[in-house]
Write an enzyme that holds these catalytic residues in place. Structure first.
Site, PDB file in Angstrom:
ATOM      1  CG  ASP A 166      -5.879  -7.791  -1.348  1.00  0.00           C
ATOM      2  OD1 ASP A 166      -4.518  -7.693  -0.955  1.00  0.00           O
ATOM      3  OD2 ASP A 166      -6.341  -6.855  -1.479  1.00  0.00           O
ATOM      4  CB  CYS A 188     -10.729  -0.975  -8.668  1.00  0.00           C
ATOM      5  SG  CYS A 188     -11.226  -1.883  -7.388  1.00  0.00           S
ATOM      6  CG  HIS A 202      -2.266  -0.792   0.875  1.00  0.00           C
ATOM      7  ND1 HIS A 202      -2.370  -2.637   1.492  1.00  0.00           N
ATOM      8  CD2 HIS A 202      -3.743  -0.522   0.402  1.00  0.00           C
ATOM      9  CE1 HIS A 202      -3.007  -3.037   0.357  1.00  0.00           C
ATOM     10  NE2 HIS A 202      -3.454  -2.166   0.344  1.00  0.00           N
ATOM     11  CD  GLU A 224     -10.244  -6.779  -2.211  1.00  0.00           C
ATOM     12  OE1 GLU A 224      -8.973  -6.212  -2.033  1.00  0.00           O
ATOM     13  OE2 GLU A 224     -10.637  -6.335  -1.248  1.00  0.00           O
TER      14      GLU A 224
HETATM   15  C1  PEP Z   1      -6.989  -4.952  -4.515  1.00  0.00           C
HETATM   16  O1  PEP Z   1      -6.307  -5.335  -3.506  1.00  0.00           O
HETATM   17  O2  PEP Z   1      -6.714  -5.799  -6.223  1.00  0.00           O
HETATM   18  C2  PEP Z   1      -7.852  -3.561  -4.614  1.00  0.00           C
HETATM   19  C3  PEP Z   1      -7.896  -2.199  -5.116  1.00  0.00           C
HETATM   20  O3  PEP Z   1      -7.175  -3.432  -2.842  1.00  0.00           O
HETATM   21  P1  PEP Z   1      -6.403  -3.129  -1.887  1.00  0.00           P
HETATM   22  O4  PEP Z   1      -5.135  -2.359  -3.748  1.00  0.00           O
HETATM   23  O5  PEP Z   1      -6.015  -1.705  -1.560  1.00  0.00           O
HETATM   24  O6  PEP Z   1      -5.887  -4.172  -1.501  1.00  0.00           O
HETATM   25 MG    MG Z   2      -7.528  -5.580  -2.024  1.00  0.00          MG
END
Ligand code: PEP
Ligand code: MG
Length: 540
Positions: free
Chosen positions: A450, A497, A187, A426
């Site tokens: 994820d 996303c 992140h 995810e």
């Molecule tokens: C993902 O897991 O692809 C997602 C968009 O969530 P994050 O990256 O915030 O875990």
């Molecule tokens: Mg995620």
């Protein structure tokens, strides 16, 4: 000139002064001092500065968020006169050690002594001491409150950076981030991508670089420390070429996201902070496909209140007007830890208590966020979605909470809109029950980051797996295809996303599967729009 290689997780060139950030250096260096009086004066000045900073921060928060005073009184009392301060002073005098070392040692001793006491007051006291220790050491080692020294932007170098630290920084002052730890989909990398700065990971960083000039090449993962004139010239030229390319791309800001053969897709932005709103608009995103709401929960001492959450969502909704904004409920745990939540340490955090699991454990926190989103819904075009779903039982539980929230708003005559509720897919479990999920949800959002780590059973944060972590593994692709197909069969929309959505090679793949929207870092929108507009799916 020294040259170091790592892995570039976001492209771009940065040239500037390096600041070495020690926030995560556990071992504060210990050294002997001869003039203890002088060391105590340094300490006194640092305490005074910490108090001034706290007062200033408090004033700003009141003005911007209308938030009441933090634990100001406790902090100030602790800094002015407390057994914590006396213990530090006594250690400096008796052991003749530097004050930063005395602070770190005293804090560790206190934390260990009180760790086992399950008393809310003691816990909050220890938390305050931890927080103040970090600030005092920061000031003594010349790291300012926003962790960036001076007026000029810097290349921030650190052994490890958590998302909480990035969220707290003044992002306008960040030119690039270079760390030893991290991964392309950690992140911290994602946050840096959202603010459009190059990131290198896997570099053996050195505190000695502090104050040196540096060049970060995010394209090939190289860091130059004290570059020679020739190298500087080459990189200044590259930077100019990048700027020209960007100016060209900006011409597409208002262009439609449609391929040559007429296939339409929505290009939305992923954001992780209010400051990112500017770049959503300047990059011509059609909306926000993922608002990672963690920024409201990280880097603070207590849970955010509903009113505070509401004001932020209202601001986002108003700024975006008719454009879609998908707010993801908070995904804490794993690499996003908020210390006040006191989540127990886990042997395997990637598989641990995170996302919706934590929210359903802490319903008061969850309800406050859902209420805040519904209250803000009348100001724009909001949707809500839930991360890390693995079962229908979770969905039933969420739907129940949502209907209770709506009922209680109606009873109090607080206006809200009946906004779409989506589910993130995810986890492999969610993918495998997609027909049932798609029936229940208003839309589905594929979180490829994820999903990939869980399909591969490889921790995305583990640097040892970096080369084995195949983001395009056929198992991941097949699973996504299955999800997209089943969602469409249920008559619902599907958006993507995760980071895969912005990969140039993946855009035609997703478009051929008729994905309805791709959501990505704001800086990726215009290159993606160019790629979409140049595509002719009939010729593929
Ligand atoms: C993902 O897991 O692809 C997602 C968009 O969530 P994050 O990256 O915030 O875990
Ligand atoms: Mg995620």
């Amino acid at each position: 000139m020294d040259v170091y290689h790592g892995m570039g997780t976001f492209p771009g060139i940065a040239i500037g002064k390096i600041q070495y950030y020690r926030g995560y250096d556990q071992n504060i260096r210990k050294y002997t001092i001869t003039d203890t009086e002088k060391e105590l004066v340094r300490f006194q000045k640092a305490r005074k500065k910490a108090i001034e900073e706290l007062q200033e921060w408090n004033r700003k928060e009141q003005a911007e968020l209308g938030r009441g005073p933090r634990q100001m009184e406790t902090y100030i009392q602790l800094l002015e006169n407390s057994s914590f301060i006396r213990a530090i002073e006594s250690m400096v005098v008796s052991e003749k050690v530097n004050v930063s070392y005395a602070i770190a040692t005293t804090k560790d001793e206190l934390s260990t002594t009180f760790a086992k006491l399950d008393d809310a007051y003691v816990k909050s006291r220890v938390e305050s001491i931890r927080y103040l220790s970090e600030r005092l050491i920061g000031i003594l080692d010349s790291i300012s409150k926003d962790r960036i020294q001076g007026e000029d932007p810097v290349i921030l170098v650190s052994r490890e950076l958590s998302p909480a630290h990035v969220v707290e920084m003044d992002q306008k002052k960040l030119l690039a981030i270079v760390t030893k730890q991290g991964s392309p989909i950690s992140h911290t990398s994602i946050l840096a991508k959202t603010i459009n700065i190059p990131v290198l990971i896997g570099v053996s960083v050195d505190a000695e670089w502090d104050g040196c000039t540096g060049i970060v090449d995010g394209y090939n993962g190289t860091l130059y420390v004290e570059p020679d004139e020739d190298t500087l010239r080459v990189y200044r030229d590259k930077q100019q070429r990048d700027q020209k390319k960007q100016a060209e791309l900006l011409k597409l800001r208002d262009a439609k996201d449609v391929t040559k053969d007429g296939t339409k897709v929505e290009l939305l932005a992923n954001i992780a902070n209010l400051e990112d709103l500017d770049s959503v608009l300047s990059n011509g995103a059609s909306g926000i496909g993922l608002l990672r709401s963690e920024f409201q929960y990280l880097g603070r001492e207590n849970y955010p209140r509903e009113g505070e959450l509401y004001r932020v969502y209202r601001q986002v909704a108003q700024t975006m007007g008719d454009r879609k904004v998908v707010i993801r409920t908070v995904d804490l745990g794993a690499d996003k830890q908020a210390s006040y939540m006191d989540l127990p340490q886990e042997l395997n955090p990637a598989m641990g208590n995170r996302g919706i699991r934590v929210c359903l454990d802490r319903k008061k926190m969850f309800r406050a966020q859902i209420r805040a989103i519904y209250r803000a819904s009348i100001y724009g075009n909001l949707s809500i979605m839930y991360p890390m779903i693995t079962s229908m039982r979770e969905v039933e539980e969420i739907w129940k909470i949502v209907s209770e929230v709506k009922e209680s708003l109606s009873q109090r005559e607080i206006p809200y809109k009946d906004i779409p509720n989506g589910i993130m897919v995810e986890t492999p479990a969610a993918a495998m029950i997609i027909p049932e999920l798609a029936q229940k949800a208003d839309f589905i959002s594929l979180g490829t980051n994820d999903l990939t780590q869980y399909v591969l059973a490889m921790d995305a944060q583990n640097p040892q797996l970096e080369k084995k972590f195949d983001r395009h593994h056929p198992a991941v692709l097949r699973m996504m295809e299955m999800v997209i197909k089943a969602t469409h069969e249920a008559g619902k929309k599907v958006l993507v996303c995760g980071e895969l959505a912005a990969e140039k090679a993946m855009i035609p793949y997703f478009l051929k599967l008729n994905v309805d929207a791709l959501s990505m870092a704001p800086a990726c929108i215009l290159p993606a729009r160019k790629a979409v507009r140049n595509l002719d799916l009939t010729k593929m």
